[in-house]
Scaffold this motif. Structure first.
Motif, short mmCIF file in Angstrom:
data_model
loop_
_atom_site.label_atom_id
_atom_site.label_comp_id
_atom_site.label_asym_id
_atom_site.label_seq_id
_atom_site.Cartn_x
_atom_site.Cartn_y
_atom_site.Cartn_z
N ASN A 34 12.17 3.74 12.18
CA ASN A 34 12.09 4.63 11.81
C ASN A 34 14.35 5.13 11.40
OD1 ASN A 34 13.77 4.45 13.94
ND2 ASN A 34 12.15 5.20 15.89
N GLN A 35 14.87 3.96 11.71
CA GLN A 35 16.26 3.85 10.91
C GLN A 35 16.30 3.84 9.37
OE1 GLN A 35 17.09 0.89 13.86
NE2 GLN A 35 18.08 2.92 14.75
N LEU A 36 15.04 3.56 8.54
CA LEU A 36 15.19 3.55 7.16
C LEU A 36 14.76 4.43 6.22
CD1 LEU A 36 13.74 -0.43 7.16
CD2 LEU A 36 16.14 0.53 7.37
N SER A 37 15.60 4.43 5.24
CA SER A 37 14.63 6.18 4.24
C SER A 37 13.01 5.08 4.05
CB SER A 37 15.65 6.54 3.42
OG SER A 37 15.03 4.61 2.33
N GLY A 38 12.27 6.39 3.28
CA GLY A 38 11.19 6.13 2.89
C GLY A 38 10.94 5.17 1.64
N PHE A 87 0.81 -1.09 0.12
CA PHE A 87 0.47 0.21 -0.24
C PHE A 87 0.76 1.02 0.09
CE2 PHE A 87 -2.35 -3.04 2.16
CZ PHE A 87 -3.84 -3.85 1.75
N GLN A 88 0.44 2.33 -0.07
CA GLN A 88 0.84 3.39 -0.63
C GLN A 88 1.73 3.70 1.15
OE1 GLN A 88 -1.55 6.91 -2.05
NE2 GLN A 88 -0.22 8.75 -0.80
N SER A 89 0.34 3.39 2.00
CA SER A 89 0.79 3.93 3.48
C SER A 89 1.99 2.40 3.57
CB SER A 89 -0.13 4.05 4.64
OG SER A 89 -0.07 5.43 4.36
N PHE A 90 3.37 2.83 4.68
CA PHE A 90 4.01 1.21 4.57
C PHE A 90 3.33 0.00 5.30
CE2 PHE A 90 7.51 4.54 3.85
CZ PHE A 90 7.50 5.08 2.61
N HIS A 91 2.60 1.20 6.78
CA HIS A 91 2.00 -0.32 7.47
C HIS A 91 2.73 -0.47 8.23
CE1 HIS A 91 -2.14 1.35 6.68
NE2 HIS A 91 -1.73 1.30 5.37
N LEU A 92 4.46 -0.28 8.68
CA LEU A 92 4.89 -0.54 9.53
C LEU A 92 4.46 -1.13 11.00
CD1 LEU A 92 8.05 -0.25 7.33
CD2 LEU A 92 6.53 -2.18 7.32
N ILE A 93 5.16 -1.39 11.88
CA ILE A 93 4.90 -1.61 12.28
C ILE A 93 6.25 -0.73 13.77
CG2 ILE A 93 4.82 -2.99 15.14
CD1 ILE A 93 2.79 -4.72 13.61
N GLN A 94 5.95 0.12 14.50
CA GLN A 94 7.09 1.21 14.44
C GLN A 94 8.00 0.45 15.61
OE1 GLN A 94 8.27 3.46 12.83
NE2 GLN A 94 6.14 3.57 11.44
N TYR A 95 8.46 -0.33 16.43
CA TYR A 95 8.89 -1.18 17.42
C TYR A 95 9.10 -2.52 17.07
CZ TYR A 95 4.27 -3.02 18.89
OH TYR A 95 3.45 -4.20 18.62
N LEU A 96 8.78 -2.40 15.59
CA LEU A 96 9.58 -4.20 15.30
C LEU A 96 10.27 -4.20 14.57
CD1 LEU A 96 6.15 -6.23 14.50
CD2 LEU A 96 7.81 -6.09 16.54
N THR A 97 11.31 -5.12 14.66
CA THR A 97 12.56 -4.53 13.33
C THR A 97 12.08 -4.92 12.08
OG1 THR A 97 13.42 -7.00 13.18
CG2 THR A 97 14.11 -4.82 14.59
#
Length: 234
Positions: free
Chosen positions: A142-146, A91-101
């Motif tokens: 948050n340690q990765l680019s878009g 999807f356009q929004s990545f929908h990644l869980i921020q506290y997971l690697t």
């Protein structure tokens, strides 16, 4: 026989006293191994078409047949199982869980499988390697680019090796250079055998595809083979 066959597909929504016809009789066949982009102005029905194709939005009428199975004749639980086994979603929004690697995010679709943890880790690492992120498995979003976050989302979509990959505006939040990198990745995955169906508003993205479907007011108005100028870049 086509991998995906859509016949007289219609989708209506009720908005107050008004009936909105999002899809008004769409017929479409997609072959295994094709890369198809779907384009159209806002409100043309392209995202509705993708959601119906993905088994997430029951049509008002018509049929969606995938690998010989009529999706919407399946009961709810079997439809969910079929979707999990055969479709990957980006999807356009990545929908990644921020506290997971990155690795843990990619492993999420494997959570309900009977795989051993070691096998899940191996499958997730393989998927990250396929998208060029083998060295960033332990990084948080948050340690990765878009662009890297989008690649993690793609890895998550392909970790179970589904035959069909559906993407809804996957470059919508990315700059031009990063968009080109992500589209080159989709092209490479397609060259490796992945069937890709992508909704996009960007005409440049269609140059990576085999065919472009143009929608207007819920109808297909044109189908054209794309001049794939970037295939060699994959």
């Amino acid at each position: 026989m086509s991998l995906i066959t859509i016949t007289d597909l219609r989708k209506h929504y009720i908005s107050g006293d008004e009936t909105v016809e999002a899809l008004r009789g769409v017929d479409l066949a997609i072959e295994a191994g094709e890369f198809v982009t779907i384009m159209g102005q806002s409100g043309s029905g392209k995202s509705t078409l993708l959601s119906v194709l993905g088994g997430m939005n029951h049509p008002t009428a018509g049929t969606v047949e995938m690998a010989g199975v009529k999706l919407y004749e399946l009961p709810g639980e079997r439809l969910a199982d079929f979707r999990a086994e055969n479709l990957g979603f980006v999807f356009q929004s990545f929908h990644l869980i921020q506290y997971l690697t990155a690795l843990e995010n990619v492993m999420l679709p494997l959570a309900i499988t009977g795989m051993k943890k070691a096998d899940k880790v191996e499958a997730a690492r393989e998927a990250l390697e396929r998208v060029g992120l083998a060295g960033k498995a332990d990084r948080l979003p948050n340690q990765l680019s878009g662009g890297e976050q989008e690649r993690v989302a793609i890895a998550r979509a392909i970790v179970k090796k589904p035959p069909i990959l559906l993407a809804d505006e996957p470059t919508g939040n990315l700059d031009t250079k990063t968009s080109e990198e992500v589209m080159t990745l989709f092209r490479r995955l397609n060259d490796e055998g992945q069937t890709v169906v992508m909704v996009t508003h960007n005409p440049d993205n269609s140059t990576y595809a085999d065919r472009t479907i143009h929608l207007r007011d819920g109808l297909i108005i044109d189908e054209s083979a794309a001049a794939v100028t970037t295939r060699s870049a994959a």
